[in-house]
Design an enzyme around this catalytic site. Structure first.
Site, PDB file in Angstrom:
ATOM      1  N   ARG A 111      47.912 -23.669 -49.846  1.00 32.83           N
ATOM      2  CA  ARG A 111      46.443 -23.870 -49.801  1.00 32.83           C
ATOM      3  C   ARG A 111      45.985 -25.156 -50.465  1.00 32.83           C
ATOM      4  NH1 ARG A 111      46.585 -18.354 -51.295  1.00 32.83           N
ATOM      5  NH2 ARG A 111      46.454 -17.040 -49.457  1.00 32.83           N
ATOM      6  N   LYS A 168      40.228 -37.808 -45.098  1.00 35.84           N
ATOM      7  CA  LYS A 168      40.348 -37.218 -43.753  1.00 35.84           C
ATOM      8  C   LYS A 168      41.834 -37.159 -43.412  1.00 35.84           C
ATOM      9  CE  LYS A 168      36.074 -38.229 -41.317  1.00 35.84           C
ATOM     10  NZ  LYS A 168      35.457 -38.981 -40.193  1.00 35.84           N
ATOM     11  N   GLU A 175      38.984 -52.733 -38.311  1.00 38.07           N
ATOM     12  CA  GLU A 175      38.270 -51.827 -39.229  1.00 38.07           C
ATOM     13  C   GLU A 175      37.474 -52.630 -40.265  1.00 38.07           C
ATOM     14  OE1 GLU A 175      38.081 -48.693 -38.577  1.00 38.07           O
ATOM     15  OE2 GLU A 175      39.947 -48.001 -37.659  1.00 38.07           O
ATOM     16  N   LYS A 205      33.790 -48.152 -48.286  1.00 38.69           N
ATOM     17  CA  LYS A 205      34.184 -46.794 -47.878  1.00 38.69           C
ATOM     18  C   LYS A 205      34.042 -45.809 -49.033  1.00 38.69           C
ATOM     19  CE  LYS A 205      37.156 -43.894 -45.269  1.00 38.69           C
ATOM     20  NZ  LYS A 205      38.214 -43.744 -44.289  1.00 38.69           N
ATOM     21  N   GLU A 224      30.974 -35.669 -44.128  1.00 34.26           N
ATOM     22  CA  GLU A 224      30.356 -36.232 -42.916  1.00 34.26           C
ATOM     23  C   GLU A 224      29.224 -35.362 -42.366  1.00 34.26           C
ATOM     24  OE1 GLU A 224      33.132 -38.312 -40.295  1.00 34.26           O
ATOM     25  OE2 GLU A 224      31.842 -37.800 -38.614  1.00 34.26           O
ATOM     26  N   ARG A 246      28.375 -40.634 -43.440  1.00 38.20           N
ATOM     27  CA  ARG A 246      29.789 -40.962 -43.188  1.00 38.20           C
ATOM     28  C   ARG A 246      30.071 -41.168 -41.696  1.00 38.20           C
ATOM     29  NH1 ARG A 246      35.376 -38.612 -45.903  1.00 38.20           N
ATOM     30  NH2 ARG A 246      36.724 -39.972 -44.684  1.00 38.20           N
ATOM     31  N   ASN A 265      32.341 -44.218 -38.097  1.00 39.90           N
ATOM     32  CA  ASN A 265      32.924 -44.059 -36.764  1.00 39.90           C
ATOM     33  C   ASN A 265      32.367 -45.066 -35.759  1.00 39.90           C
ATOM     34  OD1 ASN A 265      34.692 -41.852 -37.230  1.00 39.90           O
ATOM     35  ND2 ASN A 265      32.887 -40.557 -37.437  1.00 39.90           N
ATOM     36  N   HIS A 273      34.322 -45.962 -32.737  1.00 37.15           N
ATOM     37  CA  HIS A 273      35.420 -45.000 -32.602  1.00 37.15           C
ATOM     38  C   HIS A 273      35.205 -44.008 -31.465  1.00 37.15           C
ATOM     39  CE1 HIS A 273      36.635 -46.752 -36.337  1.00 37.15           C
ATOM     40  NE2 HIS A 273      37.651 -45.938 -36.494  1.00 37.15           N
ATOM     41  N   HIS A 287      38.352 -43.922 -29.460  1.00 34.44           N
ATOM     42  CA  HIS A 287      39.185 -42.715 -29.309  1.00 34.44           C
ATOM     43  C   HIS A 287      39.310 -42.347 -27.835  1.00 34.44           C
ATOM     44  CE1 HIS A 287      38.571 -41.079 -33.683  1.00 34.44           C
ATOM     45  NE2 HIS A 287      39.473 -42.035 -33.608  1.00 34.44           N
ATOM     46  N   HIS A 294      45.581 -48.024 -32.438  1.00 34.94           N
ATOM     47  CA  HIS A 294      44.279 -47.466 -32.817  1.00 34.94           C
ATOM     48  C   HIS A 294      43.267 -48.590 -33.107  1.00 34.94           C
ATOM     49  CE1 HIS A 294      41.303 -44.876 -34.656  1.00 34.94           C
ATOM     50  NE2 HIS A 294      41.325 -45.653 -35.729  1.00 34.94           N
TER      51      HIS A 294
END
Ligand code: NAD
Ligand code: GLY
Length: 358
Positions: free
Chosen positions: A118, A140, A182, A224, A234, A238, A242, A245, A249, A262
């Site tokens: 966990r 993330k 980025e 960041k 997010e 946040r 993206n 993205h 993506h 990427h």
């Protein structure tokens, strides 16, 4: 050594930035006291940096998992492989995982750390520019699913980020350019001065000049860390990270994650976000042209000829920013001023896709 903090209350952690940090036993002794550590790396990075890291870890139990290199291996099966090794070695909750590599290794290792018993501690030792400016910071973690990128994941913050800028000396030029996408993103989101600095110093960055790289790593991490500190999960701000993205993506998954790195897909996505912002009358033609010019100078793609607009639109539909059936996009009011919106004319999106895809 340059030190920044990601401020998240009891889960705050330092980002250490300097040349040669992997070879500094004092760094790991001070910031990562766990007796049992599992280092995850890939077949390209391990021969370059694992011996120095292992030496710096000193006399503790250190086990290694070396994954095949590449985005195609950021899978649930490989995360399970890491978990199998933890269990086989009877690692307890006081163990720590260390991700030595780029964003693929970092995302997968963080996900395994989030799942094991966990949640156990993990440290990021990013070795690509992309990971140093983005993926190693912010918690993330994820693996890919054939149905979409990063669909299986968790928020799980590292306890430490060790950014050894010397590792960039071995990074292939194409990977360096992908990381610059980025950095350009941060300028576009909220720092027009950074964008201007990039316009002036891009050639130094492309030549791998250590001082220029250290400057953009620090500024990117500052931006960041501040955003993550305000909105870890997010729920709001946040999402701005993206920018580019949602397009990127979709380009990656429409091309089966094989065609584009990427960061390259993000580069094309930034060009599309700027063009769409122009289509919507939000951004001036001059600013949209500056965005495109900087991306082109950085050697990043600004359009994708291998996919149809319809295929990209379909893949955009599984984006995590779809809310109530409506796709939200990060758009630009100008350089340094990004915002999230579901309120845009559908024809503007269609025209943007048509202009940037085959
Ligand atoms: P990557 O991890 O695949 O690394 C790129 C390539 O460079 C690999 O071949 C790797 O072996 C090699 N490499 C790494 N360091 C090297 C070095 N110092 N010298 C020589 N070769 C080296 O890719 P990446 O671009 O670092 O990361 C992309 C991944 O990051 C994607 O899966 C993306 O989804 C994820 N990502 C996550 C976040 C986040 O917030 N978690 C943010 C951005 C991207
Ligand atoms: N790279 C996007 C984020 O960390 O939120």
């Amino acid at each position: 050594m340059d030190t920044l903090n990601v401020e998240l209350g009891t889960r705050s952690y330092p980002i250490l930035i300097d040349a040669g940090l992997i070879g500094r036993p004092d760094v790991f002794r001070q910031h990562l006291p766990a007796r049992d550590v599992l280092v995850v790396s890939d077949t390209t990075v391990a021969p370059l940096y694992l011996p120095a890291l292992t030496a710096s870890l000193g006399p503790r139990r250190s086990v290694e998992v070396i994954l095949p290199d590449g985005e195609a291996h950021k899978t649930l099966a490989n995360a399970a492989r890491v978990l199998d090794v933890l269990i086989a070695n009877r690692f307890g909750r006081d163990c720590a995982l260390i991700a030595l590599g780029g964003g693929v290794v970092g995302d997968l290792t963080g996900f395994a750390a989030a799942c094991y018993q966990r949640g156990v501690a993990f440290a990021q030792v990013p070795t690509t520019l992309l990971a140093q400016v983005d993926s190693a910071v912010g918690g993330k973690t994820a693996v890919n699913h054939p149905g979409g990128k990063n669909l299986i994941g968790a928020f799980h913050q590292p306890v430490l980020v060790v950014t050894d800028t010397r590792t960039l000396a071995t990074l292939p030029a194409r990977e360096l350019r992908a990381g610059l996408a980025e950095v350009i993103k941060y300028g576009l989101i909220c720092d027009a001065a950074l964008f201007g600095w990039l316009e002036a110093h891009l050639d130094e960055l492309l030549a791998g000049a250590p001082a220029a790289l250290a400057h953009v790593i620090r500024r990117s991490c500052e931006i960041k860390a501040a955003i993550v500190g305000r909105d870890e999960r997010e729920v709001g701000e946040r999402a701005l990270l993206n920018l580019g993205h949602t397009f990127g993506h979709a380009l990656e998954s429409a091309t089966g994650y094989k065609e584009w790195l990427h960061g390259e897909a993000v580069g094309a996505g930034l060009a599309m976000a700027a063009a769409m912002s122009r289509e919507c009358g939000l951004m001036t033609a001059d600013e949209a042209a500056r965005v495109r010019a900087l991306l082109e100078r950085a050697g990043l793609p600004t359009r994708i000829v291998a996919v149809t607009p319809a295929a990209v639109r379909e893949h955009m539909g599984v984006d995590k920013k779809v809310l109530g059936g409506r796709l939200r996009l990060v758009l630009l009011r100008g350089i340094g001023d990004a915002f999230l919106t579901a309120d845009y004319p559908a024809p503007a999106l269609a025209r943007t896709l048509a202009a940037h895809c085959r």
